[in-house]
Write an enzyme that holds these catalytic residues in place. Sequence first.
Site, mmCIF file in Angstrom:
data_model
loop_
_atom_site.group_PDB
_atom_site.id
_atom_site.type_symbol
_atom_site.label_atom_id
_atom_site.label_comp_id
_atom_site.label_asym_id
_atom_site.label_seq_id
_atom_site.Cartn_x
_atom_site.Cartn_y
_atom_site.Cartn_z
ATOM 1 N N CYS A 59 0.833 -1.207 0.000
ATOM 2 C CA CYS A 59 0.000 0.000 0.000
ATOM 3 C C CYS A 59 0.868 1.258 0.000
ATOM 4 O O CYS A 59 1.845 1.348 0.737
ATOM 5 C CB CYS A 59 -0.924 -0.008 1.212
ATOM 6 S SG CYS A 59 -2.062 1.391 1.230
ATOM 7 N N CYS A 63 0.208 4.915 6.942
ATOM 8 C CA CYS A 63 -0.444 4.716 8.242
ATOM 9 C C CYS A 63 0.528 3.994 9.191
ATOM 10 O O CYS A 63 0.953 2.859 8.911
ATOM 11 C CB CYS A 63 -1.727 3.903 8.072
ATOM 12 S SG CYS A 63 -2.768 4.519 6.718
ATOM 13 N N CYS A 66 0.226 0.292 10.305
ATOM 14 C CA CYS A 66 -0.234 -0.745 9.369
ATOM 15 C C CYS A 66 0.872 -1.612 8.767
ATOM 16 O O CYS A 66 1.798 -1.113 8.126
ATOM 17 C CB CYS A 66 -1.049 -0.105 8.256
ATOM 18 S SG CYS A 66 -1.802 -1.372 7.197
ATOM 19 N N CYS A 103 -16.462 -9.402 5.409
ATOM 20 C CA CYS A 103 -15.831 -8.103 5.197
ATOM 21 C C CYS A 103 -14.541 -8.262 4.399
ATOM 22 O O CYS A 103 -13.624 -8.948 4.834
ATOM 23 C CB CYS A 103 -15.550 -7.469 6.551
ATOM 24 S SG CYS A 103 -14.774 -5.857 6.393
ATOM 25 N N CYS A 134 -19.524 -6.460 3.452
ATOM 26 C CA CYS A 134 -18.838 -5.249 3.889
ATOM 27 C C CYS A 134 -17.527 -5.177 3.116
ATOM 28 O O CYS A 134 -16.935 -6.213 2.810
ATOM 29 C CB CYS A 134 -18.571 -5.314 5.391
ATOM 30 S SG CYS A 134 -17.636 -3.898 6.010
ATOM 31 N N CYS A 194 -19.593 1.776 8.483
ATOM 32 C CA CYS A 194 -18.856 1.135 9.571
ATOM 33 C C CYS A 194 -17.623 2.009 9.785
ATOM 34 O O CYS A 194 -16.754 2.076 8.914
ATOM 35 C CB CYS A 194 -18.462 -0.279 9.163
ATOM 36 S SG CYS A 194 -17.344 -1.083 10.330
ATOM 37 N N ARG A 266 -18.141 -2.627 17.799
ATOM 38 C CA ARG A 266 -17.441 -3.859 17.432
ATOM 39 C C ARG A 266 -16.117 -3.957 18.181
ATOM 40 O O ARG A 266 -15.264 -3.064 18.056
ATOM 41 C CB ARG A 266 -17.194 -3.826 15.922
ATOM 42 C CG ARG A 266 -16.586 -5.073 15.333
ATOM 43 C CD ARG A 266 -16.340 -4.863 13.843
ATOM 44 N NE ARG A 266 -17.540 -4.439 13.160
ATOM 45 C CZ ARG A 266 -18.514 -5.257 12.803
ATOM 46 N NH1 ARG A 266 -18.407 -6.553 13.029
ATOM 47 N NH2 ARG A 266 -19.577 -4.807 12.197
#
Length: 323
Positions: A59, A63, A66, A103, A134, A194, A266
Amino acid sequence: MPSDTETTLRHDWTRDQAEALFRLPFNDLIMKAQALHRRYFDANRVQMSRLLSVKTGGCPEDCAYCPQSARYDTGVKAEKTMAVADVLAEAEQAREGGATRYCMGAAWRQPKDSDLVDICAMVEGVKALGLESCATLGMLSEDQAERLKRAGLDYYNHNLDTSEEFYGQIITTRSYRDRLETLETVRRAGIKVCCGGIVGMGESQADRAEMLRTLANLKPHPESVPINMLVRVEGTPLAGADDLDGIEFVRTLAAAKVMMPASVIRLSAGREQMTDEMQALCFLAGAGSIFVGEKLLTTANPETDADARLLERLGLEPAGAPQ
Ligand code: SAM
Ligand code: DTB
Ligand code: SF4
């Protein structure tokens, strides 16, 4: 402190009010959260979702938490998007394992329009299995959100992650405003939202309260609010972050429930590192949903047997499949 009736589905939380919740005596906060939870949900049921990383690693974003960012050496290899049939075979297994929502996550800043062909086929296939769908794919254009909606996407996960003030210390490659805009785009397309965040990244209690205030002042509230405990991954800038006190994590869940009582809170990443007792406190604080299966996207989640024992010990039943 506002009374219970005043706390129901408000969108006008102030900083002071959000922070005051965190300072309540623990028992008072938990009692308030559990009482509100029971107004909207069966407190002895827990909804189960299963995650799959349909496009892993490589990616371009930075972040700091991550493992899938190409900027950090975490051992996660960049892969191509999975074949639709393979995703659907996994989804079928997830359904057999009791998950009611599937998801699909992708390590993208934003999908290309051409990426959406396969993603939409995955969504259609997941729906055909009788599961809720999702996806979490990064930023979306208006047109991309509409295509996902037409394919039958029920929820889109896109987290604020933290407060606007702390955000710049975690991510520099996209702004808080970008995130809020994607959330608006998702809403406009008629997809349920979400949206939550991560705690334990070195943020202050005021940052946690402020993130919840931003979420609770969205109108309508996100239907689903994932609260992740940071999973510290070797090679990421946050690998050496200090432990967050478990009680403070529970307070965050409880405050989320008090501020967004009709939303499903969640209990997301980080369960692998939690004791059963800690998770019991999370359910008491109003958590109504977990991720099941031994893997989240790239990191470990509790084994199926361990979760079955946990639910059994607590007398919790799986929430039924969607109509
Ligand atoms: N690339 C897309 C995006 O960022 O929106 C979708 C996938 S991304 C992995 C989804 C969410 O996973 C992030 O927003 C973050 O909240 C959560 N996450 C990622 N790594 C994590 C970690 N190490 N610990 C806890 N949560 C994490
Ligand atoms: C969310 O808030 N938590 C999930 C889901 N949304 C996509 C992801 C957690 C990821 C944990 C790190 C990993 O397994 O790579
Ligand atoms: Fe990329 Fe999402 Fe990971 Fe950020 S959280 S690096 S956008 S996969």
